[in-house]
Design a protein around this motif. Structure first.
Motif, PDB file in Angstrom:
ATOM      1  N   THR A 116       0.829  -1.207   0.000  1.00  0.00           N
ATOM      2  CA  THR A 116       0.000   0.000   0.000  1.00  0.00           C
ATOM      3  C   THR A 116       0.865   1.259   0.000  1.00  0.00           C
ATOM      4  O   THR A 116       0.583   2.236  -0.696  1.00  0.00           O
ATOM      5  CB  THR A 116      -0.932  -0.007   1.221  1.00  0.00           C
ATOM      6  OG1 THR A 116      -1.735  -1.202   1.197  1.00  0.00           O
ATOM      7  CG2 THR A 116      -1.847   1.197   1.225  1.00  0.00           C
ATOM      8  N   VAL A 117       1.944   1.248   0.795  1.00  0.00           N
ATOM      9  CA  VAL A 117       2.884   2.382   0.820  1.00  0.00           C
ATOM     10  C   VAL A 117       3.488   2.598  -0.566  1.00  0.00           C
ATOM     11  O   VAL A 117       3.574   3.729  -1.066  1.00  0.00           O
ATOM     12  CB  VAL A 117       3.977   2.136   1.872  1.00  0.00           C
ATOM     13  CG1 VAL A 117       5.056   3.212   1.778  1.00  0.00           C
ATOM     14  CG2 VAL A 117       3.384   2.124   3.264  1.00  0.00           C
ATOM     15  N   GLN A 118       3.914   1.504  -1.205  1.00  0.00           N
ATOM     16  CA  GLN A 118       4.499   1.609  -2.543  1.00  0.00           C
ATOM     17  C   GLN A 118       3.508   2.192  -3.537  1.00  0.00           C
ATOM     18  O   GLN A 118       3.863   3.023  -4.378  1.00  0.00           O
ATOM     19  CB  GLN A 118       4.962   0.225  -3.005  1.00  0.00           C
ATOM     20  CG  GLN A 118       6.140  -0.329  -2.209  1.00  0.00           C
ATOM     21  CD  GLN A 118       6.462  -1.764  -2.575  1.00  0.00           C
ATOM     22  OE1 GLN A 118       5.621  -2.498  -3.078  1.00  0.00           O
ATOM     23  NE2 GLN A 118       7.699  -2.175  -2.302  1.00  0.00           N
ATOM     24  N   ALA A 119       2.235   1.768  -3.441  1.00  0.00           N
ATOM     25  CA  ALA A 119       1.218   2.275  -4.358  1.00  0.00           C
ATOM     26  C   ALA A 119       0.999   3.777  -4.154  1.00  0.00           C
ATOM     27  O   ALA A 119       0.835   4.527  -5.133  1.00  0.00           O
ATOM     28  CB  ALA A 119      -0.087   1.507  -4.150  1.00  0.00           C
ATOM     29  N   LYS A 120       0.991   4.228  -2.889  1.00  0.00           N
ATOM     30  CA  LYS A 120       0.820   5.649  -2.603  1.00  0.00           C
ATOM     31  C   LYS A 120       1.992   6.464  -3.173  1.00  0.00           C
ATOM     32  O   LYS A 120       1.799   7.510  -3.800  1.00  0.00           O
ATOM     33  CB  LYS A 120       0.735   5.864  -1.095  1.00  0.00           C
ATOM     34  CG  LYS A 120      -0.467   5.220  -0.427  1.00  0.00           C
ATOM     35  CD  LYS A 120      -1.669   6.074  -0.588  1.00  0.00           C
ATOM     36  CE  LYS A 120      -2.823   5.517   0.252  1.00  0.00           C
ATOM     37  NZ  LYS A 120      -4.002   6.355   0.175  1.00  0.00           N
ATOM     38  N   LEU A 121       3.214   5.968  -2.955  1.00  0.00           N
ATOM     39  CA  LEU A 121       4.393   6.679  -3.432  1.00  0.00           C
ATOM     40  C   LEU A 121       4.469   6.676  -4.951  1.00  0.00           C
ATOM     41  O   LEU A 121       4.914   7.635  -5.573  1.00  0.00           O
ATOM     42  CB  LEU A 121       5.649   6.045  -2.824  1.00  0.00           C
ATOM     43  CG  LEU A 121       5.776   6.176  -1.288  1.00  0.00           C
ATOM     44  CD1 LEU A 121       6.968   5.374  -0.792  1.00  0.00           C
ATOM     45  CD2 LEU A 121       5.931   7.634  -0.890  1.00  0.00           C
ATOM     46  N   LYS A 122       4.027   5.578  -5.558  1.00  0.00           N
ATOM     47  CA  LYS A 122       4.062   5.492  -7.017  1.00  0.00           C
ATOM     48  C   LYS A 122       3.077   6.473  -7.632  1.00  0.00           C
ATOM     49  O   LYS A 122       3.330   7.057  -8.698  1.00  0.00           O
ATOM     50  CB  LYS A 122       3.744   4.063  -7.452  1.00  0.00           C
ATOM     51  CG  LYS A 122       4.034   3.808  -8.921  1.00  0.00           C
ATOM     52  CD  LYS A 122       4.006   2.321  -9.225  1.00  0.00           C
ATOM     53  CE  LYS A 122       4.467   2.065 -10.657  1.00  0.00           C
ATOM     54  NZ  LYS A 122       4.540   0.604 -10.954  1.00  0.00           N
ATOM     55  N   SER A 135      15.668  -1.338  -0.597  1.00  0.00           N
ATOM     56  CA  SER A 135      16.390  -0.072  -0.733  1.00  0.00           C
ATOM     57  C   SER A 135      15.596   0.951  -1.530  1.00  0.00           C
ATOM     58  O   SER A 135      15.598   2.143  -1.208  1.00  0.00           O
ATOM     59  CB  SER A 135      17.745  -0.337  -1.412  1.00  0.00           C
ATOM     60  OG  SER A 135      18.528  -1.236  -0.646  1.00  0.00           O
ATOM     61  N   SER A 136      14.868   0.479  -2.579  1.00  0.00           N
ATOM     62  CA  SER A 136      14.110   1.411  -3.409  1.00  0.00           C
ATOM     63  C   SER A 136      12.971   2.051  -2.615  1.00  0.00           C
ATOM     64  O   SER A 136      12.743   3.266  -2.691  1.00  0.00           O
ATOM     65  CB  SER A 136      13.549   0.686  -4.641  1.00  0.00           C
ATOM     66  OG  SER A 136      14.595   0.127  -5.410  1.00  0.00           O
ATOM     67  N   THR A 137      12.270   1.230  -1.855  1.00  0.00           N
ATOM     68  CA  THR A 137      11.186   1.765  -1.036  1.00  0.00           C
ATOM     69  C   THR A 137      11.728   2.682   0.054  1.00  0.00           C
ATOM     70  O   THR A 137      11.147   3.731   0.356  1.00  0.00           O
ATOM     71  CB  THR A 137      10.394   0.616  -0.392  1.00  0.00           C
ATOM     72  OG1 THR A 137       9.975  -0.294  -1.417  1.00  0.00           O
ATOM     73  CG2 THR A 137       9.171   1.117   0.343  1.00  0.00           C
ATOM     74  N   TYR A 138      12.854   2.295   0.643  1.00  0.00           N
ATOM     75  CA  TYR A 138      13.496   3.100   1.687  1.00  0.00           C
ATOM     76  C   TYR A 138      13.855   4.481   1.149  1.00  0.00           C
ATOM     77  O   TYR A 138      13.591   5.513   1.782  1.00  0.00           O
ATOM     78  CB  TYR A 138      14.729   2.372   2.188  1.00  0.00           C
ATOM     79  CG  TYR A 138      15.522   3.099   3.261  1.00  0.00           C
ATOM     80  CD1 TYR A 138      15.086   3.105   4.591  1.00  0.00           C
ATOM     81  CD2 TYR A 138      16.692   3.783   2.956  1.00  0.00           C
ATOM     82  CE1 TYR A 138      15.801   3.777   5.575  1.00  0.00           C
ATOM     83  CE2 TYR A 138      17.415   4.450   3.929  1.00  0.00           C
ATOM     84  CZ  TYR A 138      16.970   4.442   5.244  1.00  0.00           C
ATOM     85  OH  TYR A 138      17.668   5.114   6.206  1.00  0.00           O
ATOM     86  N   ALA A 139      14.471   4.524  -0.071  1.00  0.00           N
ATOM     87  CA  ALA A 139      14.866   5.796  -0.665  1.00  0.00           C
ATOM     88  C   ALA A 139      13.642   6.640  -1.020  1.00  0.00           C
ATOM     89  O   ALA A 139      13.633   7.860  -0.852  1.00  0.00           O
ATOM     90  CB  ALA A 139      15.712   5.546  -1.921  1.00  0.00           C
ATOM     91  N   ALA A 140      12.548   5.968  -1.490  1.00  0.00           N
ATOM     92  CA  ALA A 140      11.341   6.709  -1.854  1.00  0.00           C
ATOM     93  C   ALA A 140      10.683   7.327  -0.623  1.00  0.00           C
ATOM     94  O   ALA A 140      10.169   8.451  -0.675  1.00  0.00           O
ATOM     95  CB  ALA A 140      10.367   5.789  -2.577  1.00  0.00           C
ATOM     96  N   VAL A 141      10.706   6.599   0.504  1.00  0.00           N
ATOM     97  CA  VAL A 141      10.134   7.139   1.742  1.00  0.00           C
ATOM     98  C   VAL A 141      10.922   8.358   2.214  1.00  0.00           C
ATOM     99  O   VAL A 141      10.348   9.374   2.625  1.00  0.00           O
ATOM    100  CB  VAL A 141      10.096   6.048   2.832  1.00  0.00           C
ATOM    101  CG1 VAL A 141       9.693   6.648   4.183  1.00  0.00           C
ATOM    102  CG2 VAL A 141       9.097   4.954   2.450  1.00  0.00           C
ATOM    103  N   LYS A 142      12.227   8.294   2.133  1.00  0.00           N
ATOM    104  CA  LYS A 142      13.059   9.439   2.546  1.00  0.00           C
ATOM    105  C   LYS A 142      12.793  10.652   1.649  1.00  0.00           C
ATOM    106  O   LYS A 142      12.733  11.791   2.127  1.00  0.00           O
ATOM    107  CB  LYS A 142      14.529   9.055   2.507  1.00  0.00           C
ATOM    108  CG  LYS A 142      14.926   8.025   3.578  1.00  0.00           C
ATOM    109  CD  LYS A 142      16.411   7.690   3.533  1.00  0.00           C
ATOM    110  CE  LYS A 142      17.268   8.871   3.959  1.00  0.00           C
ATOM    111  NZ  LYS A 142      18.700   8.524   4.021  1.00  0.00           N
TER     112      LYS A 142
END
Length: 390
Positions: A45-51, A66-73
Protein backbone atom coordinates in the motif's frame (compact mmCIF):
# COMPACT_ATOMS: atom_id res chain seq x y z
CA UNK A 1 -15.36 -17.89 61.16
CA UNK A 2 -17.04 -14.44 60.75
CA UNK A 3 -13.62 -12.74 61.08
CA UNK A 4 -12.16 -14.93 58.32
CA UNK A 5 -15.07 -14.12 55.99
CA UNK A 6 -14.69 -10.40 56.67
CA UNK A 7 -10.92 -10.53 55.98
CA UNK A 8 -11.41 -12.41 52.67
CA UNK A 9 -14.07 -9.89 51.54
CA UNK A 10 -11.71 -7.00 52.29
CA UNK A 11 -8.86 -8.62 50.28
CA UNK A 12 -11.20 -9.24 47.28
CA UNK A 13 -12.37 -5.58 47.24
CA UNK A 14 -8.77 -4.33 47.44
CA UNK A 15 -7.64 -6.52 44.50
CA UNK A 16 -10.62 -5.39 42.34
CA UNK A 17 -9.87 -1.69 42.98
CA UNK A 18 -6.16 -2.21 42.27
CA UNK A 19 -6.84 -3.91 38.90
CA UNK A 20 -9.29 -1.18 37.79
CA UNK A 21 -6.81 1.59 38.68
CA UNK A 22 -4.03 -0.21 36.79
CA UNK A 23 -6.16 -0.51 33.67
CA UNK A 24 -7.28 3.13 33.84
CA UNK A 25 -3.65 4.40 33.82
CA UNK A 26 -2.41 1.94 31.18
CA UNK A 27 -0.37 3.78 28.50
CA UNK A 28 -1.88 4.28 25.02
CA UNK A 29 0.03 1.91 22.66
CA UNK A 30 2.18 3.62 19.99
CA UNK A 31 1.40 2.67 16.34
CA UNK A 32 3.86 0.18 14.84
CA UNK A 33 5.98 1.90 12.13
CA UNK A 34 6.75 0.20 8.81
CA UNK A 35 10.52 -0.27 8.46
CA UNK A 36 13.07 -1.49 5.98
CA UNK A 37 13.12 -5.27 5.75
CA UNK A 38 9.38 -5.75 6.28
CA UNK A 39 7.04 -7.10 3.63
CA UNK A 40 3.32 -7.62 3.13
CA UNK A 41 0.16 -5.77 2.18
CA UNK A 42 0.95 -2.66 4.23
CA UNK A 43 4.27 -2.24 2.39
CA UNK A 44 2.49 -2.73 -0.95
CA UNK A 45 0.00 0.00 0.00
CA UNK A 46 2.88 2.38 0.82
CA UNK A 47 4.50 1.61 -2.54
CA UNK A 48 1.22 2.28 -4.36
CA UNK A 49 0.82 5.65 -2.60
CA UNK A 50 4.39 6.68 -3.43
CA UNK A 51 4.06 5.49 -7.02
CA UNK A 52 0.94 7.60 -7.48
CA UNK A 53 2.99 10.63 -6.38
CA UNK A 54 5.74 9.73 -8.87
CA UNK A 55 8.33 9.11 -6.16
CA UNK A 56 8.48 5.30 -6.34
CA UNK A 57 9.27 3.88 -9.81
CA UNK A 58 9.76 0.18 -9.10
CA UNK A 59 7.36 -2.81 -9.11
CA UNK A 60 4.72 -3.13 -6.35
CA UNK A 61 6.21 -6.25 -4.73
CA UNK A 62 5.33 -5.58 -1.08
CA UNK A 63 9.02 -5.72 0.01
CA UNK A 64 10.52 -2.81 1.97
CA UNK A 65 13.92 -2.78 0.23
CA UNK A 66 16.39 -0.07 -0.73
CA UNK A 67 14.11 1.41 -3.41
CA UNK A 68 11.19 1.77 -1.04
CA UNK A 69 13.50 3.10 1.69
CA UNK A 70 14.87 5.80 -0.67
CA UNK A 71 11.34 6.71 -1.85
CA UNK A 72 10.13 7.14 1.74
CA UNK A 73 13.06 9.44 2.55
CA UNK A 74 12.34 11.49 -0.58
CA UNK A 75 8.68 11.78 0.45
CA UNK A 76 9.68 12.90 3.97
CA UNK A 77 12.03 15.48 2.52
CA UNK A 78 9.38 16.82 0.13
CA UNK A 79 6.83 17.30 2.93
CA UNK A 80 9.39 18.45 5.53
CA UNK A 81 8.94 15.50 7.81
CA UNK A 82 11.50 13.77 9.98
CA UNK A 83 13.79 11.96 7.51
CA UNK A 84 14.35 8.48 8.94
CA UNK A 85 13.42 6.23 5.99
CA UNK A 86 10.57 4.51 7.81
CA UNK A 87 6.81 5.06 7.74
CA UNK A 88 6.20 6.42 11.23
CA UNK A 89 2.99 7.97 12.52
CA UNK A 90 3.59 11.39 10.89
CA UNK A 91 4.59 9.90 7.54
CA UNK A 92 1.64 7.48 7.56
CA UNK A 93 -0.78 10.32 8.31
CA UNK A 94 0.59 12.34 5.39
CA UNK A 95 0.28 9.31 3.09
CA UNK A 96 -3.26 8.61 4.28
CA UNK A 97 -2.36 5.22 5.76
CA UNK A 98 -3.54 3.91 9.11
CA UNK A 99 -0.81 2.09 11.04
CA UNK A 100 -1.51 -0.91 13.21
CA UNK A 101 -1.35 -0.61 16.98
CA UNK A 102 -0.03 -3.36 19.26
CA UNK A 103 -2.71 -5.13 21.23
CA UNK A 104 -2.02 -4.62 24.97
CA UNK A 105 -2.00 -7.78 27.01
CA UNK A 106 -4.65 -7.68 29.73
CA UNK A 107 -3.38 -7.81 33.29
CA UNK A 108 -4.51 -11.12 34.80
CA UNK A 109 -6.60 -10.75 37.91
CA UNK A 110 -6.37 -13.14 40.78
CA UNK A 111 -9.40 -15.22 41.47
CA UNK A 112 -10.84 -14.76 44.98
CA UNK A 113 -10.23 -17.57 47.40
CA UNK A 114 -13.56 -19.30 47.95
CA UNK A 115 -14.79 -19.44 51.54
CA UNK A 116 -15.01 -23.06 52.67
CA UNK A 117 -18.49 -24.13 53.61
CA UNK A 118 -18.89 -25.48 57.16
CA UNK A 119 -19.24 -29.21 57.23
CA UNK A 120 -21.04 -31.31 59.77
CA UNK A 121 -19.76 -34.68 60.96
CA UNK A 122 -23.19 -35.83 62.03
CA UNK A 123 -25.11 -37.78 59.42
CA UNK A 124 -28.91 -37.66 59.54
CA UNK A 125 -30.59 -40.83 60.68
CA UNK A 126 -32.77 -42.13 57.85
CA UNK A 127 -36.44 -42.52 58.72
CA UNK A 128 -37.53 -46.14 58.17
CA UNK A 129 -40.24 -46.56 55.60
CA UNK A 130 -43.50 -48.09 56.96
CA UNK A 131 -44.06 -51.70 55.94
CA UNK A 132 -47.32 -52.01 54.01
CA UNK A 133 -49.96 -54.29 55.57
CA UNK A 134 -50.51 -57.57 53.71
CA UNK A 135 -53.52 -57.67 51.45
CA UNK A 136 -55.99 -60.32 52.74
CA UNK A 137 -56.74 -63.08 50.23
CA UNK A 138 -60.51 -63.81 50.17
CA UNK A 139 -61.51 -67.43 50.86
CA UNK A 140 -63.88 -68.80 48.21
CA UNK A 141 -67.28 -69.79 49.53
CA UNK A 142 -68.49 -73.42 48.98
CA UNK A 143 -72.08 -74.52 48.95
CA UNK A 144 -72.92 -77.41 51.34
CA UNK A 145 -73.51 -80.74 49.69
CA UNK A 146 -77.16 -81.69 50.00
CA UNK A 147 -77.86 -85.31 50.94
CA UNK A 148 -81.17 -87.16 50.38
CA UNK A 149 -82.48 -90.09 52.54
CA UNK A 150 -84.96 -92.83 51.47
CA UNK A 151 -86.83 -95.16 53.92
CA UNK A 152 -87.39 -98.69 52.55
CA UNK A 153 -88.73 -101.60 54.72
CA UNK A 154 -88.18 -99.54 57.80
CA UNK A 155 -84.54 -98.93 56.89
CA UNK A 156 -83.34 -95.36 56.22
CA UNK A 157 -80.90 -95.42 53.34
CA UNK A 158 -78.73 -92.44 52.22
CA UNK A 159 -78.79 -91.62 48.51
CA UNK A 160 -75.65 -89.86 47.35
CA UNK A 161 -76.21 -86.49 45.79
CA UNK A 162 -75.82 -86.46 42.04
CA UNK A 163 -72.57 -85.03 40.73
CA UNK A 164 -73.23 -81.63 39.25
CA UNK A 165 -71.59 -81.14 35.89
CA UNK A 166 -70.45 -77.52 35.48
CA UNK A 167 -72.12 -75.66 32.65
CA UNK A 168 -69.84 -75.20 29.66
CA UNK A 169 -68.29 -71.79 29.28
CA UNK A 170 -69.79 -70.10 26.24
CA UNK A 171 -67.29 -69.33 23.51
CA UNK A 172 -66.97 -65.66 22.56
CA UNK A 173 -68.86 -64.76 19.46
CA UNK A 174 -66.34 -63.82 16.78
CA UNK A 175 -66.58 -60.21 15.65
CA UNK A 176 -66.55 -60.06 11.90
CA UNK A 177 -63.72 -58.01 10.38
CA UNK A 178 -64.84 -54.65 9.07
CA UNK A 179 -65.47 -54.64 5.39
CA UNK A 180 -63.05 -52.29 3.69
CA UNK A 181 -65.04 -49.61 2.01
CA UNK A 182 -63.59 -48.13 -1.13
CA UNK A 183 -62.08 -44.67 -0.47
CA UNK A 184 -62.23 -41.79 -2.82
CA UNK A 185 -59.15 -41.33 -4.91
CA UNK A 186 -57.12 -38.32 -3.88
CA UNK A 187 -57.65 -35.39 -6.11
CA UNK A 188 -54.30 -34.61 -7.73
CA UNK A 189 -52.94 -31.10 -7.39
CA UNK A 190 -53.66 -28.98 -10.38
CA UNK A 191 -50.74 -28.99 -12.76
CA UNK A 192 -49.46 -25.74 -14.25
CA UNK A 193 -50.65 -24.50 -17.60
CA UNK A 194 -49.61 -26.80 -20.41
CA UNK A 195 -47.87 -23.79 -21.96
CA UNK A 196 -45.49 -23.71 -18.96
CA UNK A 197 -43.56 -26.62 -20.47
CA UNK A 198 -42.53 -24.35 -23.34
CA UNK A 199 -40.76 -22.00 -20.88
CA UNK A 200 -38.14 -24.60 -19.98
CA UNK A 201 -34.68 -23.60 -21.19
CA UNK A 202 -35.49 -20.04 -22.25
CA UNK A 203 -32.53 -17.65 -22.00
CA UNK A 204 -31.21 -14.41 -23.49
CA UNK A 205 -31.63 -14.47 -27.27
CA UNK A 206 -34.80 -16.62 -27.25
CA UNK A 207 -37.97 -15.32 -28.91
CA UNK A 208 -41.55 -16.27 -29.62
CA UNK A 209 -44.80 -16.86 -27.78
CA UNK A 210 -43.03 -18.70 -24.93
CA UNK A 211 -40.96 -15.58 -24.19
CA UNK A 212 -44.15 -13.52 -24.26
CA UNK A 213 -45.67 -15.85 -21.65
CA UNK A 214 -42.52 -15.54 -19.51
CA UNK A 215 -42.62 -11.74 -19.69
CA UNK A 216 -46.28 -11.73 -18.68
CA UNK A 217 -45.53 -13.94 -15.66
CA UNK A 218 -42.58 -11.79 -14.52
CA UNK A 219 -44.57 -8.57 -14.84
CA UNK A 220 -47.42 -10.17 -12.86
CA UNK A 221 -45.01 -10.66 -9.93
CA UNK A 222 -43.75 -7.05 -10.19
CA UNK A 223 -40.55 -7.64 -12.20
CA UNK A 224 -40.55 -5.25 -15.16
CA UNK A 225 -39.21 -6.64 -18.44
CA UNK A 226 -39.36 -3.22 -20.17
CA UNK A 227 -42.15 -4.40 -22.43
CA UNK A 228 -43.87 -7.60 -23.55
CA UNK A 229 -42.58 -8.16 -27.07
CA UNK A 230 -41.67 -11.86 -27.20
CA UNK A 231 -37.95 -11.07 -27.36
CA UNK A 232 -35.65 -12.24 -24.54
CA UNK A 233 -33.42 -9.16 -24.23
CA UNK A 234 -31.57 -7.35 -21.47
CA UNK A 235 -34.76 -6.19 -19.74
CA UNK A 236 -36.16 -9.72 -19.53
CA UNK A 237 -32.80 -11.08 -18.40
CA UNK A 238 -32.53 -8.49 -15.59
CA UNK A 239 -36.10 -9.23 -14.42
CA UNK A 240 -35.48 -13.00 -14.48
CA UNK A 241 -32.18 -12.73 -12.60
CA UNK A 242 -33.85 -10.57 -9.94
CA UNK A 243 -36.78 -13.02 -9.68
CA UNK A 244 -34.38 -15.94 -9.21
CA UNK A 245 -32.34 -14.03 -6.62
CA UNK A 246 -35.39 -12.96 -4.58
CA UNK A 247 -36.75 -16.52 -4.50
CA UNK A 248 -33.45 -18.22 -3.55
CA UNK A 249 -33.15 -19.99 -6.91
CA UNK A 250 -30.07 -20.61 -9.03
CA UNK A 251 -29.25 -17.18 -10.46
CA UNK A 252 -28.21 -17.99 -14.05
CA UNK A 253 -30.75 -16.19 -16.27
CA UNK A 254 -32.05 -19.51 -17.63
CA UNK A 255 -35.61 -20.74 -17.03
CA UNK A 256 -35.23 -24.07 -15.26
CA UNK A 257 -37.86 -26.30 -13.67
CA UNK A 258 -37.48 -24.68 -10.24
CA UNK A 259 -38.02 -21.25 -11.80
CA UNK A 260 -41.17 -22.48 -13.58
CA UNK A 261 -42.49 -23.91 -10.30
CA UNK A 262 -42.07 -20.51 -8.61
CA UNK A 263 -43.68 -18.66 -11.52
CA UNK A 264 -46.77 -20.87 -11.20
CA UNK A 265 -46.84 -21.03 -7.38
CA UNK A 266 -49.67 -18.79 -6.08
CA UNK A 267 -47.75 -18.34 -2.80
CA UNK A 268 -44.72 -16.75 -4.52
CA UNK A 269 -44.38 -13.20 -3.07
CA UNK A 270 -44.59 -10.21 -5.38
CA UNK A 271 -41.79 -7.69 -5.83
CA UNK A 272 -42.76 -4.51 -4.00
CA UNK A 273 -39.33 -2.84 -3.91
CA UNK A 274 -39.86 -0.66 -6.98
CA UNK A 275 -37.31 -0.43 -9.76
CA UNK A 276 -35.39 -3.62 -10.52
CA UNK A 277 -32.23 -1.63 -11.24
CA UNK A 278 -32.28 0.29 -7.96
CA UNK A 279 -32.96 -2.83 -5.90
CA UNK A 280 -30.29 -4.91 -7.66
CA UNK A 281 -27.61 -2.22 -7.26
CA UNK A 282 -28.64 -1.71 -3.62
CA UNK A 283 -28.05 -5.41 -2.90
CA UNK A 284 -24.49 -5.13 -4.22
CA UNK A 285 -23.90 -1.93 -2.24
CA UNK A 286 -25.22 -3.52 0.95
CA UNK A 287 -23.16 -6.68 0.50
CA UNK A 288 -19.92 -4.90 -0.50
CA UNK A 289 -19.92 -1.71 1.60
CA UNK A 290 -22.55 -1.75 4.34
CA UNK A 291 -19.88 -0.78 6.89
CA UNK A 292 -18.64 2.21 4.85
CA UNK A 293 -19.86 5.83 5.14
CA UNK A 294 -22.60 6.91 2.73
CA UNK A 295 -20.25 8.56 0.19
CA UNK A 296 -18.33 5.28 -0.07
CA UNK A 297 -21.55 3.36 -0.75
CA UNK A 298 -22.48 5.74 -3.59
CA UNK A 299 -18.98 5.24 -5.04
CA UNK A 300 -19.45 1.44 -5.10
CA UNK A 301 -22.79 1.86 -6.90
CA UNK A 302 -21.10 4.21 -9.40
CA UNK A 303 -18.47 1.59 -10.29
CA UNK A 304 -21.27 -0.81 -11.30
CA UNK A 305 -22.85 1.79 -13.63
CA UNK A 306 -19.43 2.79 -15.02
CA UNK A 307 -18.85 -0.85 -15.99
CA UNK A 308 -22.19 -1.04 -17.82
CA UNK A 309 -21.10 1.97 -19.93
CA UNK A 310 -17.57 0.61 -20.52
CA UNK A 311 -16.82 -1.60 -23.59
CA UNK A 312 -14.63 -3.77 -21.32
CA UNK A 313 -17.67 -5.19 -19.48
CA UNK A 314 -21.15 -6.54 -20.29
CA UNK A 315 -23.57 -3.80 -21.35
CA UNK A 316 -26.36 -4.79 -18.95
CA UNK A 317 -26.68 -4.29 -15.21
CA UNK A 318 -27.36 -7.97 -14.53
CA UNK A 319 -24.52 -8.98 -16.82
CA UNK A 320 -22.04 -6.81 -14.90
CA UNK A 321 -23.18 -7.93 -11.44
CA UNK A 322 -23.40 -11.65 -12.24
CA UNK A 323 -20.24 -11.74 -14.36
CA UNK A 324 -18.04 -14.62 -13.20
CA UNK A 325 -15.70 -13.65 -10.32
CA UNK A 326 -16.72 -9.98 -10.60
CA UNK A 327 -18.16 -9.66 -7.07
CA UNK A 328 -17.42 -12.08 -4.24
CA UNK A 329 -20.85 -11.46 -2.66
CA UNK A 330 -22.51 -13.26 -5.58
CA UNK A 331 -20.44 -16.38 -4.87
CA UNK A 332 -20.87 -16.41 -1.07
CA UNK A 333 -24.59 -15.51 -1.16
CA UNK A 334 -24.49 -12.02 0.40
CA UNK A 335 -26.16 -10.70 -2.78
CA UNK A 336 -29.39 -12.25 -1.41
CA UNK A 337 -29.39 -10.09 1.74
CA UNK A 338 -32.13 -7.46 2.01
CA UNK A 339 -30.59 -3.97 1.56
CA UNK A 340 -31.25 -1.18 4.05
CA UNK A 341 -32.45 2.36 3.32
CA UNK A 342 -28.91 3.72 3.03
CA UNK A 343 -28.02 1.22 0.28
CA UNK A 344 -31.25 2.02 -1.62
CA UNK A 345 -30.56 5.78 -1.44
CA UNK A 346 -26.97 5.25 -2.61
CA UNK A 347 -28.21 3.26 -5.61
CA UNK A 348 -30.70 6.00 -6.58
CA UNK A 349 -28.10 8.77 -6.23
CA UNK A 350 -25.67 6.86 -8.45
CA UNK A 351 -28.36 6.28 -11.10
CA UNK A 352 -29.15 10.02 -10.97
CA UNK A 353 -25.52 10.88 -11.86
CA UNK A 354 -23.65 11.17 -8.56
CA UNK A 355 -20.16 9.58 -8.89
CA UNK A 356 -17.70 10.14 -6.00
CA UNK A 357 -15.38 7.48 -7.50
CA UNK A 358 -14.24 9.76 -10.31
CA UNK A 359 -15.31 7.34 -13.04
CA UNK A 360 -13.61 4.29 -11.48
CA UNK A 361 -14.03 0.79 -12.93
CA UNK A 362 -12.41 -1.07 -10.03
CA UNK A 363 -12.09 -0.78 -6.26
CA UNK A 364 -10.40 -2.81 -3.54
CA UNK A 365 -9.57 -2.87 0.15
CA UNK A 366 -5.80 -2.40 0.36
CA UNK A 367 -5.68 -4.14 3.75
CA UNK A 368 -7.35 -7.29 2.41
CA UNK A 369 -6.31 -7.79 -1.22
CA UNK A 370 -3.10 -9.16 -2.72
CA UNK A 371 -4.32 -9.09 -6.33
CA UNK A 372 -1.41 -7.77 -8.42
CA UNK A 373 -3.78 -6.67 -11.21
CA UNK A 374 -5.80 -4.42 -8.90
CA UNK A 375 -2.77 -3.03 -7.08
CA UNK A 376 -1.19 -2.03 -10.40
CA UNK A 377 -4.25 0.00 -11.55
CA UNK A 378 -3.95 3.82 -11.51
CA UNK A 379 -5.47 5.12 -8.28
CA UNK A 380 -8.18 7.78 -8.70
CA UNK A 381 -9.32 8.31 -5.11
CA UNK A 382 -9.24 6.63 -1.70
CA UNK A 383 -12.49 6.73 0.27
CA UNK A 384 -12.11 5.27 3.75
CA UNK A 385 -11.32 1.54 3.36
CA UNK A 386 -11.76 1.36 -0.42
CA UNK A 387 -9.26 2.40 -3.08
CA UNK A 388 -10.93 3.32 -6.41
CA UNK A 389 -8.91 3.01 -9.60
CA UNK A 390 -9.27 3.17 -13.38
Amino acid sequence: MKKIKFLLSFIYIFLALFCNVSLAFAPNPTPIPIKKGQQGEMVKTVQAKLKKLGIYKKKLDGKYGSSTYAAVKAFQKRYKLKINGMVDAATAKKLGIKLLKPTPKPTPTKKPVPTPKPTSTLKPIPTPKPTPAPIPIPTPKTDPVQTDFVTQNGIKTQIPAPVQTPAPTPLPTPIPAPIAMPTEAQTPKPTPDIQAVSLLGLSKGSSGSSVTLLQQKLNTFGYSTNGIDGSFGSGTETALLQFQSDNRLKVDGIVGQSTIDKLYDPDTPKNTSGSNDVYLIARVVYGESRGEPYIGQVAVASVILNRVRSPLFPNTLAGVIYQKNAFSIVKDGQINMVPNDSALRAARDAINGMDPSGGALFYYNAAKTSDAFLLARPILIILYNHTFCA
